[in-house]
Every structure is written in structure tokens, then in C-alpha cells.
Design an enzyme around this catalytic site. Structure first.
Site, PDB file in Angstrom:
ATOM      1  N   ASP A  15       0.871  -1.161   0.000  1.00 17.62           N
ATOM      2  CA  ASP A  15       0.000   0.000   0.000  1.00 17.62           C
ATOM      3  C   ASP A  15       0.922   1.229   0.000  1.00 17.62           C
ATOM      4  OD1 ASP A  15      -2.451   1.436   0.368  1.00 17.62           O
ATOM      5  OD2 ASP A  15      -1.886   1.701   2.460  1.00 17.62           O
ATOM      6  N   ASP A  17      -0.274   5.135   0.594  1.00 13.22           N
ATOM      7  CA  ASP A  17      -0.639   6.167   1.576  1.00 13.22           C
ATOM      8  C   ASP A  17      -0.553   5.576   2.986  1.00 13.22           C
ATOM      9  OD1 ASP A  17      -1.445   8.340  -0.185  1.00 13.22           O
ATOM     10  OD2 ASP A  17      -3.203   7.130  -0.694  1.00 13.22           O
ATOM     11  N   LYS A 187      -9.489  -2.776  -2.388  1.00 13.33           N
ATOM     12  CA  LYS A 187      -9.291  -3.575  -1.177  1.00 13.33           C
ATOM     13  C   LYS A 187     -10.421  -3.282  -0.193  1.00 13.33           C
ATOM     14  CE  LYS A 187      -5.139  -1.537  -0.996  1.00 13.33           C
ATOM     15  NZ  LYS A 187      -3.791  -1.145  -0.560  1.00 13.33           N
TER      16      LYS A 187
HETATM   17 MG   LIG Z   1      -2.960   3.195   3.312  1.00 15.81          MG
END
Ligand SMILES: [Mg+2]
Length: 262
Positions: A15, A17, A187
Site C-alpha cells: 500500500d 498512503d 481492497k
Molecule cells: Mg494506506
């Protein structure tokens, strides 16, 4: 032995962020991190629920931090939405789109374009220019009975200022206004992880999912049968991780923790 060697994986799906950065602020030494992955022969892909940037924009953002990646290594929830739409509408065509330019551009690659007259479906995502009329028009479209797709459910988005409204906030507004539950694409659905493993040619046992959110990254990784590592530089806290069942394989202060000696 390094933490990541103990997990015995060949690949990682990261991921971005809250794992690599908050907006434009890096959370760790990013060039050092990617040197460590390559020194340990770990293939890397990126999977983000943030659909407000295109794959090319993420490649550029990573390059700005000194990390050179190819576009096949980046997966976004806007892409997941395109794949999901394509399953029902294999020929593409007109759809009603509420979202930013990146969503329009990404869906265009799948053969879909914005249309208000005869759309076959509604597709929406985080829209930072959101106003009342957009919510009104989109909810009226959904109420016509068109299938309603939404990029991702993350309610918030981590920034240096704190957690600000994310796509899930807009999703909640549209669901409340229309009375219809959206078909989600990003997700925690396993789609992006499956696509990532397919592109790297790895099995779930050989693949580590790294994220900062239990209810999207970790849940999605676990549903996909992957190993999971949760970092504490983003949304979820250590206390929340301790309550989570089943436990992530690893909970680390930041992603560099993968390369710590244990
Ligand atoms: Mg994130």
C-alpha cells in the site's frame, strides 16, 4: 536473520498512503527501502485504494522519491473498478461517472466513457470537488436501477494534518441518498492482490501484503491467502491490531521494520 526472511516470501504488494508517505511527506528512507527489497530479491508491486491518481502519476510520484518502477507494478482501485465493470459490460460503453479525472482516464482505458443520456451503470469514487448537485444527480441515476460501482470503502485518508474525508465518506453519502449498496472494487476485495500475484507469478504463500489499514489492506491480504504486515505509520493503531483476528503475521512501527534483524 531479517524479519522479512523469517516470513519466507518472494514478493511484496505494498500500500502507499500511510505506508510510504503521507501526501508528499515520505515516512521512511524510500531509496534505502527499495534497495533493501532488491538486495533481498523481493519483487515489489504497489496496490492503492486511492483512485484519484492514474498509474502514470504514481510512477512519476515514486520517481520523484528516487524509486524507479514500471507501470505494470502499480495497481489502483480505479483499475479494479474498470475490471469489475468489464466483467458485466465486456464491450465497454456509456456509463455515468462521478469522480476525478484519474477515474475518467482509467475507465477510458477499459472502454468506458461518461454519459448522462443512456448510461449502463454508475461508477463513482472520491471527488474532492464534491457538491450537493453532484450527490443529487448521481443518486437519482442510481435510483433508476443502474448497477452502482464504487472504487473503495476507506472512510478516511491519512495526511500530515490528520485523517481527512476519504472515498468511503462519499460512498456513505451516495448510499444514504440512494438507498442502494455499491459494488466495491478495491481492497479488501482480493481482486488487486490476485492481479498483482498474477503479474509477478507468485503464490499467496510467497507474497506479503503490507498496509496501514486493517479493514482494507490486512483483511484483503488475509482473504487472498497472503502473508500480512501491518505498519503503524498510517490509520490503524497497535491496539486495533492486537484485537484483530486472525492476527497479521507482523506488526511493525514502519515499513523499514521488515529489514530489522531479529
Ligand atoms: Mg494506506
Amino acid at each position: 536473520m531479517l524479519q522479512i526472511q523469517k516470513l519466507n516470501v518472494k514478493a511484496a504488494i505494498l500500500d502507499m498512503d500511510g505506508v510510504l508517505w503521507r501526501l508528499t511527506t515520505p515516512l521512511v528512507d524510500l531509496p534505502g527501502l527499495f534497495n533493501a527489497f532488491s538486495k533481498n530479491n523481493i519483487q515489489v508491486m504497489f496496490a492503492t485504494n486511492n483512485g484519484t491518481a492514474t498509474v502514470d502519476q504514481y510512477v512519476k510520484k515514486l520517481a520523484g522519491f528516487g524509486i524507479s518502477v514500471e507501470s505494470w507494478q502499480v495497481l489502483t482501485s480505479a483499475m479494479a473498478t474498470g475490471y469489475s465493470l468489464k466483467k458485466t459490460f465486456p464491450n465497454g460503453g456509456p456509463i455515468y461517472i462521478m469522480g476525478e479525472k484519474a477515474l475518467h482516464d482509467t475507465l477510458k482505458d477499459f472502454g468506458f466513457y461518461h454519459d448522462t443520456q443512456a448510461p449502463q451503470a454508475v461508477a463513482a469514487g472520491l471527488t474532492r470537488e464534491l457538491d450537493y448537485n453532484m450527490l443529487k444527480d448521481t443518486s437519482l441515476m442510481i435510483q433508476k436501477g443502474l448497477p452502482f460501482y464504487f472504487t473503495n470503502p476507506d472512510p478516511t485518508y491519512p495526511t500530515p494534518e490528520g485523517n481527512i474525508p476519504g472515498a468511503g465518506t462519499v460512498l456513505a453519502a451516495l448510499e444514504a441518498a440512494s438507498g442502494v449498496k455499491a459494488k466495491l472494487a478495491g481492497k479488501p476485495l482480493p481482486f488487486l492482490f490476485e492481479l498483482g500475484m498474477q503479474r509477478m507469478n507468485t503464490t499467496p504463500e510467497e507474497t506479503l501484503v503490507v498496509g496501514d489499514r486493517l479493514d482494507t489492506d490486512i483483511l484483503g491480504g488475509q482473504k487472498s491467502g497472503c502473508k500480512t504486515a501491518m505498519v503503524l505509520t498510517g490509520i490503524s493503531t497497535r491496539e486495533e491490531a492486537e484485537q484483530w483476528q486472525p492476527q497479521p503475521d507482523l506488526v511493525i512501527p514502519d515499513i523499514m521494520g521488515l529489514f530489522e534483524e531479529v
